[in-house]
Every structure is written in C-alpha cells, then in structure tokens.
Design a protein around this motif. Structure first.
Motif, PDB file in Angstrom:
ATOM      1  N   LEU A  42     -47.092 -18.842 -26.074  1.00 39.71           N
ATOM      2  CA  LEU A  42     -47.274 -18.942 -24.621  1.00 39.71           C
ATOM      3  C   LEU A  42     -46.232 -18.163 -23.820  1.00 39.71           C
ATOM      4  O   LEU A  42     -46.564 -17.493 -22.839  1.00 39.71           O
ATOM      5  CB  LEU A  42     -47.224 -20.423 -24.201  1.00 39.71           C
ATOM      6  CG  LEU A  42     -47.268 -20.727 -22.708  1.00 39.71           C
ATOM      7  CD1 LEU A  42     -48.646 -20.414 -22.123  1.00 39.71           C
ATOM      8  CD2 LEU A  42     -46.919 -22.197 -22.431  1.00 39.71           C
ATOM      9  N   MET A  43     -44.977 -18.256 -24.238  1.00 38.75           N
ATOM     10  CA  MET A  43     -43.890 -17.726 -23.396  1.00 38.75           C
ATOM     11  C   MET A  43     -43.237 -16.491 -23.990  1.00 38.75           C
ATOM     12  O   MET A  43     -43.147 -16.340 -25.204  1.00 38.75           O
ATOM     13  CB  MET A  43     -42.814 -18.801 -23.195  1.00 38.75           C
ATOM     14  CG  MET A  43     -43.343 -20.064 -22.552  1.00 38.75           C
ATOM     15  SD  MET A  43     -42.013 -21.224 -22.145  1.00 38.75           S
ATOM     16  CE  MET A  43     -41.431 -20.485 -20.613  1.00 38.75           C
ATOM     17  N   GLU A  44     -42.716 -15.658 -23.111  1.00 41.51           N
ATOM     18  CA  GLU A  44     -41.903 -14.522 -23.537  1.00 41.51           C
ATOM     19  C   GLU A  44     -40.552 -15.015 -24.057  1.00 41.51           C
ATOM     20  O   GLU A  44     -40.112 -14.654 -25.133  1.00 41.51           O
ATOM     21  CB  GLU A  44     -41.627 -13.584 -22.339  1.00 41.51           C
ATOM     22  CG  GLU A  44     -42.840 -12.906 -21.749  1.00 41.51           C
ATOM     23  CD  GLU A  44     -43.174 -11.625 -22.507  1.00 41.51           C
ATOM     24  OE1 GLU A  44     -42.231 -10.896 -22.890  1.00 41.51           O
ATOM     25  OE2 GLU A  44     -44.380 -11.364 -22.724  1.00 41.51           O
ATOM     26  N   ALA A  57     -48.875 -25.050 -27.473  1.00 44.37           N
ATOM     27  CA  ALA A  57     -49.007 -23.817 -26.678  1.00 44.37           C
ATOM     28  C   ALA A  57     -47.815 -22.895 -26.905  1.00 44.37           C
ATOM     29  O   ALA A  57     -47.973 -21.673 -27.024  1.00 44.37           O
ATOM     30  CB  ALA A  57     -49.137 -24.175 -25.188  1.00 44.37           C
ATOM     31  N   ILE A  87     -48.032 -25.660 -18.570  1.00 48.26           N
ATOM     32  CA  ILE A  87     -48.623 -24.504 -19.263  1.00 48.26           C
ATOM     33  C   ILE A  87     -49.250 -23.546 -18.250  1.00 48.26           C
ATOM     34  O   ILE A  87     -49.049 -22.323 -18.314  1.00 48.26           O
ATOM     35  CB  ILE A  87     -49.679 -24.975 -20.301  1.00 48.26           C
ATOM     36  CG1 ILE A  87     -48.988 -25.798 -21.401  1.00 48.26           C
ATOM     37  CG2 ILE A  87     -50.428 -23.786 -20.901  1.00 48.26           C
ATOM     38  CD1 ILE A  87     -49.950 -26.469 -22.378  1.00 48.26           C
ATOM     39  N   GLY A  88     -49.966 -24.114 -17.284  1.00 43.65           N
ATOM     40  CA  GLY A  88     -50.564 -23.284 -16.238  1.00 43.65           C
ATOM     41  C   GLY A  88     -49.507 -22.567 -15.406  1.00 43.65           C
ATOM     42  O   GLY A  88     -49.665 -21.392 -15.044  1.00 43.65           O
ATOM     43  N   HIS A  89     -48.400 -23.264 -15.112  1.00 38.64           N
ATOM     44  CA  HIS A  89     -47.327 -22.642 -14.328  1.00 38.64           C
ATOM     45  C   HIS A  89     -46.652 -21.512 -15.097  1.00 38.64           C
ATOM     46  O   HIS A  89     -46.179 -20.543 -14.502  1.00 38.64           O
ATOM     47  CB  HIS A  89     -46.298 -23.691 -13.900  1.00 38.64           C
ATOM     48  CG  HIS A  89     -46.858 -24.741 -12.987  1.00 38.64           C
ATOM     49  ND1 HIS A  89     -47.401 -24.440 -11.760  1.00 38.64           N
ATOM     50  CD2 HIS A  89     -46.974 -26.085 -13.115  1.00 38.64           C
ATOM     51  CE1 HIS A  89     -47.825 -25.555 -11.175  1.00 38.64           C
ATOM     52  NE2 HIS A  89     -47.583 -26.565 -11.975  1.00 38.64           N
ATOM     53  N   VAL A  90     -46.621 -21.641 -16.424  1.00 36.65           N
ATOM     54  CA  VAL A  90     -46.091 -20.541 -17.233  1.00 36.65           C
ATOM     55  C   VAL A  90     -47.046 -19.353 -17.156  1.00 36.65           C
ATOM     56  O   VAL A  90     -46.633 -18.212 -16.932  1.00 36.65           O
ATOM     57  CB  VAL A  90     -45.897 -20.980 -18.704  1.00 36.65           C
ATOM     58  CG1 VAL A  90     -45.564 -19.769 -19.587  1.00 36.65           C
ATOM     59  CG2 VAL A  90     -44.794 -22.042 -18.810  1.00 36.65           C
ATOM     60  N   LYS A  91     -48.330 -19.638 -17.298  1.00 35.87           N
ATOM     61  CA  LYS A  91     -49.322 -18.557 -17.260  1.00 35.87           C
ATOM     62  C   LYS A  91     -49.306 -17.821 -15.938  1.00 35.87           C
ATOM     63  O   LYS A  91     -49.545 -16.613 -15.868  1.00 35.87           O
ATOM     64  CB  LYS A  91     -50.718 -19.122 -17.539  1.00 35.87           C
ATOM     65  CG  LYS A  91     -50.891 -19.524 -19.009  1.00 35.87           C
ATOM     66  CD  LYS A  91     -52.277 -20.084 -19.285  1.00 35.87           C
ATOM     67  CE  LYS A  91     -52.430 -20.453 -20.770  1.00 35.87           C
ATOM     68  NZ  LYS A  91     -53.601 -21.302 -21.006  1.00 35.87           N
ATOM     69  N   ASN A  92     -48.985 -18.558 -14.852  1.00 31.10           N
ATOM     70  CA  ASN A  92     -48.962 -17.955 -13.519  1.00 31.10           C
ATOM     71  C   ASN A  92     -47.620 -17.322 -13.154  1.00 31.10           C
ATOM     72  O   ASN A  92     -47.438 -16.855 -12.035  1.00 31.10           O
ATOM     73  CB  ASN A  92     -49.315 -18.999 -12.459  1.00 31.10           C
ATOM     74  CG  ASN A  92     -50.765 -19.414 -12.580  1.00 31.10           C
ATOM     75  OD1 ASN A  92     -51.596 -18.628 -13.028  1.00 31.10           O
ATOM     76  ND2 ASN A  92     -51.066 -20.639 -12.180  1.00 31.10           N
ATOM     77  N   LYS A 149     -41.378 -17.828  -8.196  1.00 33.33           N
ATOM     78  CA  LYS A 149     -41.668 -17.270  -9.518  1.00 33.33           C
ATOM     79  C   LYS A 149     -40.415 -17.332 -10.390  1.00 33.33           C
ATOM     80  O   LYS A 149     -39.300 -17.481  -9.870  1.00 33.33           O
ATOM     81  CB  LYS A 149     -42.081 -15.782  -9.386  1.00 33.33           C
ATOM     82  CG  LYS A 149     -43.370 -15.542  -8.608  1.00 33.33           C
ATOM     83  CD  LYS A 149     -44.596 -15.854  -9.434  1.00 33.33           C
ATOM     84  CE  LYS A 149     -45.874 -15.724  -8.594  1.00 33.33           C
ATOM     85  NZ  LYS A 149     -47.053 -16.282  -9.257  1.00 33.33           N
ATOM     86  N   THR A 200     -40.808 -19.376 -16.247  1.00 31.73           N
ATOM     87  CA  THR A 200     -40.647 -18.393 -17.328  1.00 31.73           C
ATOM     88  C   THR A 200     -39.651 -18.860 -18.385  1.00 31.73           C
ATOM     89  O   THR A 200     -39.432 -18.169 -19.378  1.00 31.73           O
ATOM     90  CB  THR A 200     -40.198 -17.027 -16.773  1.00 31.73           C
ATOM     91  OG1 THR A 200     -39.019 -17.229 -15.984  1.00 31.73           O
ATOM     92  CG2 THR A 200     -41.278 -16.406 -15.902  1.00 31.73           C
TER      93      THR A 200
END
Lengths: 470, 470
Positions: free
Chosen positions: A94-96, A89, A66-71, A49, A75
């Motif tokens: 999408l990202m912090e 995205a 994008i999916g790996h960011v969501k999961n 992670k 980060t």
C-alpha cells in the motif's frame, strides 16, 4: 479563559497543521475508537497531504486510513500494533514509506529523547474540562487508564483534546494536566466503549488452552519466583487468562502476597487485586470494562504512563522489577526469537505492544502458544519477523512440551527445576519436529524485496524489517 | 533492582556531585524541614565547595546555610522566599553573588525552559518506595502536596529521594514517579511536621484585622465576581483567613457554588470545599495539618504541580482562570507596586512565592494590609523592592480605606461599584497621607550600592534588585 473550539476542523486550523507534519493518537478506545477516523476525515476535507500518523495502535476500526493513504493525505504510519485489516494492505504494498513499528516503551521514550517528533497530538478523552484537564476514568466512553497518551501530551508541539463529556473546570481527578493542552473540542461520541473489549478477554474452555495454562502456572510455581513480593504481567487471550486464574489459585492456597500486577488490565487481574494477591495494579491500559470500573474506584489500581510502565528514557520502569510475564507468539524460532508482528503467511496482524519491553525486563519471560495454529507449526527455523529477541525469552510453553532457553548461558537451574517438577521439558528443536510431524513442513512464504515495515527495538535501534508478500 | 543507598553521603557520591554544581530542594516541610540542612552538612563533610542551592523556599530553620556560605561550600542561593534570619545575613553582605529570587511559577518554568539548570535535586519525601515512587500524603512526616518538587524531579540531571517512611514497592497512590529518581535514602526523620504550620494560619481576633477582612469580603462581593463558578486564592495570615471566612458566609447564604480554591491550603479552604463552596481545591502546598489530612482523603482536594498552579512554560496554568486573589504586602507604592521581599527597613524577610504569579493571573488582585505596621506606613512613594508590578494589582484594602488602581486604564467600573456599595474608597495617595499623619514620614532607608539579590519576574526577566543595608 477557555480552550474550547467549535470543531475538529477549527482545532486543526488553529494548531497550524501543515502538509508533511506528524500527528499522533493513542489507542485506549481500542477497536471502539472513533477519533483517529474523525480527525483524518476532517484533515482530508481540509485538503492536507503527506501527513505521518503516529498512533500507539492501529485497529481494524481504523481501516479508513487505507483510503487516506491512497489519496495522499497520509504517507507515513508509525505504531506499536497494527490489526490485520490495515496490516494486510500494508503487506500488499500500500505505502511507499515503510511503516515504523515501535514498542509501548520505545514509543514514549523516542518522543522524550527527541528521535520521534510529534507536531500535533490528538487525545481522545472520555472526560475533559474546557482547559484540557482530562481523564479516561469517567464519562459514557470511559476507557480507564490513558497511560499511552501522556507522552503525546507532554512532548507534542500542539495538543488537541477531543471529548464527548465536557465538564466544568477544573475537572476533579484529572490524569493529563491542562498545562499540555492547546485546544479542546467537544464531539458527540469519541468511540464505542464496547470496542475496548477487543480480542479474547475470557478464560478459554478449550482443553488445549487449559493444558497450556496448567503447564504455564506450574512453570511459574517451579521457578521459585512465586513468593511474597511476586510481580506479574499477563495480557488478554484465553490460555493466558486461564494461567492467571491458576496462578491466583496457587497464591490464595499458599497465602502469597504479591507486589504488583501489570499490563493491559482485565477483570482477572482486578480479581487478583481484590483478593489480596497484589498490593497494586499498574495500569497503562484497560482491556475490559471491569478494569475501567476498578481503576475509577480502587486507589490501589493505579494509572501509569507508558514511560513508567516500560520506557527506556526514564531512570527506571515498572518492567525492570517484573518477575514473570506471560506473552503470546505467532512464531518462535530455534533461537527463541518471537514473532508477534505477522502471521505465518507473512501478513502483519499485530505488533510488539509491550512484548519486547516486558521480555527485556522480566526475570522470567514465558511464551505461551499452541504448537500448531491454522495448520502451521509455532516453532520455525527462523521467524518471518523478530519482534522480541530470543536472548530475552526464557521459556516456551505449548500443550505438547515446554522448551527452556539455555542458549544464552542462562536458565540451566530453571530447566532442572522444571524437570524436577515433572513438567514435560523438551528442546525447542523437539517442538519444531513434533509440530512438523503433525502439520508437515510448511512451504516457505514468498516475499518480495520491498520493505514495508521497520521494526524498531525499545532502545530505538532497528530490530528487523518486514517485506511485502508476493 | 533497587535504588536504595545507605546514606546521604553515598547518594551524593553516586550522583557524581562536583564543585560548582547546582543542587535543589523543595519546601513542603516548611519551617520543619530537616533535609536541606542534612544534605548540606553531608556535602560540607565530603569537602565540596562552590555549590549553588536552589531551594523553592529558605526558612529560618535553614539558618545553618549561613555557615556553609562562610565556609565556601555554598556560593549561590536561589529561592522564591527567604525567611528573616538568612535574609538579614544576605542584606548585611554575606554573599559575593546576589541571591536569585524567582516566583513559584517562574521557578519550574525556568527549569523547563532550560534557563535554570539543576544538577542534583534532593526530594524530601514523607513516603517512598525503594525505586523512588514517592508522595507527601502518607507517613509520620506527611506534608500533603509535593507540588513544588515535580519540576525538580522532572528536570534535574540526577534526583535523590530522601524519606523517613520507606514502603514496599510499588507505593500505591504515588505523586512523583520512579522514572525521575536515581537514588533513594532512608533517614530517621525528614522533618518535624509541626513546622509545616509556620506563620499565622489562624483567623485574627484583632479588630483592625477584622475590619480589613470585612472590607475585603465586601469588595469581593461588590466586584460581581462572587457568583457560581467563583475561583479564589488566599494564603495564610490572620486577616486573610478572616476574609475567607466572611466570603464563605456570603457564599453559603447566597447558595453560590464556586469552582476552585487554590494556593497554600489551610483548614479554612478545606472547610469551604467540604461545605460545597468549591468543586475542587488545587493544592500546590499544604499550610496546615488539616489540609494534609484532606488531600489524603478527599479526591476533590487535588495535588497540582507548580507549573500547573502558576507556571508560564505550560499551555496554561490555574492562575490564568483565577477570579480573586487576596495577597499581603510589606509596602505598596503610589504606582500600586508591592513589596513582599523586604521589610520597611530593607531587610529580606519574604519573597514572591506565588504573589506576582497570581496577581498576573487573577481578574481581581487584592492587597490586604494594615495602614501602619511596626510604626511605619504601608504606602510609600516607591517600594524598596518591587515584588509585584503595580499594573497587576487592582485594589489595596486597609482598615482606613480602600484604594482602587485606575492608573493603568482599568478598574473604573470596579471603583464605582465599591462606592455604590458604600465602601470607603480613597486614593492610594490618601492612604499614604493618612498613614504619615499618624506615623510620620519615615526616614529613608540607607542602602549601599552592593546588589545582594536579583528579583526575577515569572517570565524570567529582571524585575528589581535588592541592595545591602548600610
């Protein structure tokens, strides 16, 4: 002794990857790259992670990130260029953490200065031996130069070479030495070489593009720089390549012997080398398969590292001696600042690459772009994102007129020379007005306060930020 | 932009040389080098004092350094090899500070680890452009590989390239990149290429040497290592080269396809490459002009950096995969320790070079030397200086017998294999006894308590000291 391991997963475990680390990738396979996705998939399956991905470029093929960011696997993203799919995205929040954009010269230099630390570099290598000596010149997935990967190999704590063409040690004519490599993994396919040719790498047939190219070539001729020893960078893009063709015609007609061509190399630059317009090509990445063949076969077509190409951490870089660079833009503002990060709607669909590096180095930095694109004016009051400072831009060439940047106490002579050559010299404000007369004044783009990207200049300072689109 | 300055003196002043600093040189011009002397003369004239000279090797041609020591310009010498002229002066107590000896692998690695700091590196470059891109492959003073100079260029604070063949920028096929170079100086002559061929680089005709070579080749054959994938290093020296010839004969007769040849490269190794005995040569320095031509023309003859060749700071080095290395000795002791720093009278006349690096890496480390030299036995109770630890030596080949080193719990199988091949296997003590029967027991060398040199092992630890001769 051998560094071969059985799988990407085994390599990931052996290098001691930990949550929170930064991993890096290079983009010579461009939109044909499989390696970034393969590695992230392996890492995700292993349950890691909070990783930061530093990829020299993120293409549309890397959409799975994008999916790996969501999961929560990824980060942080750092890159020099980001294609529209991931870019959209990002701009939708999408990202912090904001994306960190660097330049092709700033990225290796930040690594060398220690301001960008890579824990594990993954090198997509079209040919490698089991000790990690590797090259992009040979193999079924040959990509030519591996110029951007040197900094990763030389500066990362751990380095994993991933290849689909494992050859007996020692690989002859290697680019990256085994001294930098910890592990080697053999896979079926590191990418699809057809994807190396991404974007436009053919000369335009569009009359607007040809008009721009004609003007651009005439600007170069009138500048006085087109003489023996001439050095030139041009990237891909139809009008840009047409300009290169016109410049070649002038050089051949006048018997001008240039010194070097540079940049992402296309077959048009190879042709100029072969026709004697240059004594050398300095190649940090190949933009088509003709370039790949040339770098393999012609010793005058040389691979250079990103630091040699455009870095600020070395004693010099090739951009420092560049005469003319031809660059694109999505927006140019009244201060001659240039946006290549976002489209006119504020969505990320690009990045500096070597844009601001070459602009800073070249004696004559030319922007070539149509006055109106997607019904929106090229020239705006203020760019949505400043990718390249206006102080490093000299000329903006459109099909309707050429603006010379005299706002920073230079280029007055150039302006006179262009006028004397009967070129349609106008003010940057004129270009804005002309565009708006045709396309109307665009509605302001609605942005939120959320910063989604930091745009770092080549020296490591913050140049601009990009905000999420409403 | 250009880095060209008018003279060595101007370069010395521009880099900000200060008393007490360390300056470095590489030795690819070998005994034909002019650059070290030219630079020291310029520095002396400018009035600098208390400098340390870190030269990868000091040859007899560098004898003027003795005067600079006497005048206080040079107060420290660090090198991997020192010829007899300067060596004798050192052993007679020339310097206050002990000489620091390193190995060809240890020197670059100490720089990379930061335990050896170079303030200013002076690079003798047979061809360079005015930005500092340079190579040894071309020019009237072509020396071929510049393998030892990379670490200096990459790690020194300031780097001055000195060339006698300045070519238009950018130099095609450069070895060292401009990113490492601060200034470039053009001079009439950087050296005499005839001096590159220093020492013996011809096959011996002496029957004793041929006998040793015959034994050595048979040891290699009997070891089981001489098969497809075989890798081999041999230096210069008549018997060594004769061994290479015999090994080639076996390889050609049996159709064995080796992987790589390495080391200071001679025409004999080039011949082996051209005859298909190796897929590649890894060349850190050329020992003759045939090698210089080959590295220029044959892509399979590759320049490698000293770190790639033999370093300990990288993830691996080529020595790590070496099957067999053939090395010389002035003394071997009963523990199989080897002296290549001093003669049997205690005077410095050599140094490790890559001796202990390759010994540590190779699967089979062979010493080849006549039983008696200058009326003194090769094998002694204890070497005057341990250049290479006995634990890394496998076999000692003399014309009178072959001693296999089983003292460290290994090589028992090898010993049996040699016996089975009817080779004259003896104990190391036998060799000592045989030599003393002929030459008598040598009188102990009379040494003082003054330490004149520290011999550093490749990992940076102190291996031995050398004391002044009475």
């Amino acid at each position: 002794m051998s560094k071969l391991v059985n799988s990407i997963k085994e390599a990931v475990q052996k290098v001691g990857l930990k949550d929170g680390m930064t991993i890096s990738f290079h983009h010579h396979m461009r939109n044909g790259d499989f390696v970034l996705n393969m590695v992230l998939e392996a890492i995700a399956e292993l349950g890691y992670k909070d990783l930061t991905v530093n990829a020299s470029s993120v293409f549309d093929v890397h959409e799975p990130i994008i999916g790996h960011v969501k999961n929560g696997v990824v980060t942080g993203i750092e890159c020099n260029y980001m294609g529209g799919k991931v870019g959209k995205a990002i701009c939708e929040g999408l990202m912090e953490k904001p994306v960190i954009f660097r330049t092709h010269g700033g990225r290796p230099s930040d690594m060398e200065k220690g301001t960008s630390h890579i824990d594990v570099a993954f090198i997509a290598a079209p040919t490698a031996d089991d000790m990690g000596n590797c090259t992009g010149k040979y193999g079924k997935s040959a990509c030519g130069s591996m110029g951007y990967a040197f900094a990763d190999a030389m500066n990362a704590d751990k380095v994993v070479v991933i290849t689909d063409n494992l050859v007996p040690h020692p690989l002859v004519d290697f680019s990256i030495s085994e001294i930098y490599v910890d592990y080697v993994v053999e896979v079926d396919q590191i990418g699809n070489p057809a994807g190396i040719v991404s974007g436009t790498t053919k000369i335009t047939r569009d009359p607007v593009g040809l008009k721009m190219a004609d003007y651009a070539a005439k600007v170069i001729e009138a500048s006085g720089l087109l003489k023996d020893g001439f050095s030139f960078q041009t990237g891909a893009g139809g009008a840009t390549l047409a300009t290169a063709k016109y410049v070649q015609d002038i050089m051949l007609a006048k018997g001008i012997k240039g010194s070097y061509g540079m940049g992402g190399i296309t077959k048009y630059m190879v042709e100029m080398l072969n026709n004697g317009c240059f004594q050398a090509l300095l190649d940090v990445q190949c933009f088509d398969l003709d370039a790949v063949q040339s770098i393999r076969e012609n010793p005058k077509h040389m691979e250079v590292t990103a630091t040699h190409y455009a870095g600020v951490s070395g004693k010099s870089a090739a951009v420092d001696n560049l005469d003319v660079v031809l660059l694109g833009a999505t927006q140019v503002d009244l201060d001659f600042g240039v946006n290549v990060h976002t489209d006119s709607n504020g969505y990320i669909m690009g990045g500096s690459g070597g844009h601001s590096d070459t602009a800073a180095g070249a004696k004559l930095t030319m922007i070539i772009a149509p006055l109106i694109r997607a019904r929106l004016p090229l020239v705006v009051e203020k760019c949505l994102c400043t990718s390249t400072p206006g102080s490093t831009v000299d000329v903006v060439v459109t099909q309707r007129g050429i603006a010379v940047n005299t706002k920073y106490g230079k280029n007055q002579e150039l302006k006179e020379a262009l006028k004397k050559a009967k070129l349609p010299v106008v003010e940057i404000e004129d270009l804005k007005r002309m565009a708006e007369e045709i396309a109307g004044t665009p509605k302001p783009v609605q942005l939120t306060d959320k910063v989604v990207a930091h745009v770092m200049y080549r020296d490591g300072t913050l140049l601009d930020t990009i905000k999420a689109v409403k």
